[in-house]
Write an enzyme that holds these catalytic residues in place. Structure first.
Site, short mmCIF file in Angstrom:
data_model
loop_
_atom_site.label_atom_id
_atom_site.label_comp_id
_atom_site.label_asym_id
_atom_site.label_seq_id
_atom_site.Cartn_x
_atom_site.Cartn_y
_atom_site.Cartn_z
N TYR A 1 0.62 -1.19 -0.16
CA TYR A 1 0.02 0.33 0.16
C TYR A 1 0.58 1.30 0.23
CZ TYR A 1 0.06 0.69 5.05
OH TYR A 1 1.26 1.10 6.59
N ARG B 1 8.03 4.43 -4.44
CA ARG B 1 8.30 3.18 -3.91
C ARG B 1 7.37 1.87 -3.93
NH1 ARG B 1 7.64 5.14 2.38
NH2 ARG B 1 5.81 4.78 1.87
N ARG C 1 -8.59 -20.63 -1.69
CA ARG C 1 -7.01 -20.73 -0.73
C ARG C 1 -5.86 -21.43 -0.97
NH1 ARG C 1 -5.13 -21.80 4.77
NH2 ARG C 1 -4.24 -20.41 5.80
N LYS D 1 6.57 -2.25 1.93
CA LYS D 1 4.91 -1.44 2.00
C LYS D 1 3.84 -2.65 2.28
CE LYS D 1 3.04 2.66 3.40
NZ LYS D 1 3.34 3.23 4.25
N GLU E 1 11.91 2.66 14.20
CA GLU E 1 10.90 3.39 14.03
C GLU E 1 10.04 3.19 14.65
OE1 GLU E 1 9.73 2.82 9.62
OE2 GLU E 1 9.47 0.80 10.20
N1 PDD Z 1 2.60 5.48 6.91
N2 PDD Z 1 7.45 3.85 8.59
C1 PDD Z 1 6.06 2.88 8.83
C2 PDD Z 1 6.47 2.02 9.91
C3 PDD Z 1 5.06 3.65 8.09
O1 PDD Z 1 4.17 2.42 7.70
C4 PDD Z 1 5.11 5.00 7.31
C5 PDD Z 1 4.00 5.48 6.90
C6 PDD Z 1 6.28 5.67 7.51
C7 PDD Z 1 6.75 6.87 7.00
O2 PDD Z 1 6.83 6.65 5.10
P1 PDD Z 1 5.99 7.66 4.70
O3 PDD Z 1 6.38 8.96 4.69
O4 PDD Z 1 6.09 7.29 3.31
O5 PDD Z 1 4.75 8.57 4.70
C8 PDD Z 1 7.38 5.07 8.10
C9 PDD Z 1 1.63 5.72 6.77
C10 PDD Z 1 1.62 6.95 6.55
C11 PDD Z 1 0.05 4.42 6.97
O6 PDD Z 1 0.51 3.31 7.36
O7 PDD Z 1 -0.42 5.15 7.72
#
Ligand code: PDD
Length: 287
Positions: free
Chosen positions: A33, A52, A101, A150, A183
């Site tokens: 996503y 990304r 599945r 992601k 993070e």
């Molecule tokens: N999340 N680290 C994680 C684990 C994240 O899920 C996100 C973003 C970031 C920051 O990435 P970016 O700067 O590209 O938004 C770092 C999104 C916003 C979410 O899951 O809602």
């Protein structure tokens, strides 16, 4: 008001949007996503998010049935149809519906599922939280070791947010086995010492934030030193400032970690300045 959402080429009222129970996103969290913010009705760093997304898909041997140009047009269409001035667009691409599945990946010719929807946040740029800053707790990082992809496997980050809420704070920062911060639940983490901004280096143990890349570029242009290395909670608590970045929060000051105030316990000047620069520059470059 009902939103108009996007499902596999169609724009539908949200109540009519449907995805199969056999979709691999639903059964296996087999999907990726992106969240792109919207300011002044325009997309912030769409190019970074599209890049990304392509990387996440490639790492999982997935293909997207929709081109980058079509994704851009679709994002703009959702902004227009839903009258979004400030908010976010959530985009998800899964490996699709193989009709049953199975642990094996389906044939790569199976089209993936593409869904997207808007989230209207009228005060995204002016968020009250940015004026007081986030309080965070630390919790062990128990996620899988490819969080640079992601994926929609967000159970542990979701548990981290719940743990924060139960502790009466805003977010959790994850700590690896060596005792270093990786993070936040859904954002990248930073500390500030004097003129130096410190954040963990890119690897498979953090998401390569699109906001992070822009903020570090602007920080260097504003003559800050940028050091990409791991730091501990103790070092963060003793720092002058701390902050987090993500498309959903831009630059968010962090004023308390595990009950200890960071710096003055108020948003620090570096985080506040970086937030202003980020918003100014990204608004200019929005499409
Ligand atoms: N999340 N680290 C994680 C684990 C994240 O899920 C996100 C973003 C970031 C920051 O990435 P970016 O700067 O590209 O938004 C770092 C999104 C916003 C979410 O899951 O809602």
């Amino acid at each position: 008001m009902s939103r108009t959402v996007y499902v596999n080429g169609d724009y539908l009222p949200e109540a009519e949007a449907k995805v199969s129970i056999f979709d691999r996103g639903f059964l296996m969290a087999d999907g990726v996503y992106e969240v792109t913010s919207v300011l002044d009705g325009k997309l912030i760093d769409f190019g970074g998010h599209a890049k990304r997304l392509a990387r996440s898909l490639a790492e999982l041997e997935m293909t997207c049935p929709v081109s980058e140009a079509e994704l851009l047009a679709m994002h703009r269409e959702l902004v227009a149809r839903n009258g979004i001035e400030q908010g976010m667009i959530y985009l998800q691409v899964t490996r699709g519906n193989p009709g049953d599945r199975s642990f094996l990946f389906p044939d790569p010719s199976l089209p993936g599922t593409v869904v997207a929807f808007t989230q209207n946040v009228p005060n995204l740029a002016d968020a009250p939280a940015a004026k007081v800053g986030f309080k965070v707790i630390s919790i062990p990082d128990l996620r899988w070791s490819r969080v640079d992809i992601k994926t929609v496997q967000l159970l542990y980050p979701s548990m981290g947010k719940v743990a924060a809420k139960k502790a009466g704070v805003d977010d959790s920062w994850f700590v690896d086995e060596a005792g270093s911060v990786t993070e936040g639940t859904s954002n990248n983490a930073y500390i500030v010492k004097g003129n130096r901004i410190i954040t963990r280096a890119l690897g498979s143990d953090i998401l390569h934030g699109i906001t992070r890349a822009a903020v570090l570029r602007f920080a260097a242009e504003a003559q800050f030193e940028v050091e990409e290395r791991a730091f501990t909670i103790a070092e963060a608590q003793a720092a002058d400032e701390a902050f987090s970045t993500a498309a959903s929060i831009f630059v968010m000051p962090v004023v308390e970690i595990d009950g200890a105030a960071v710096g003055t316990g108020k948003p620090g000047p570096v985080a506040v300045r970086l937030r202003e620069i980020y918003l100014d520059e990204m608004r200019k470059a929005a499409i």
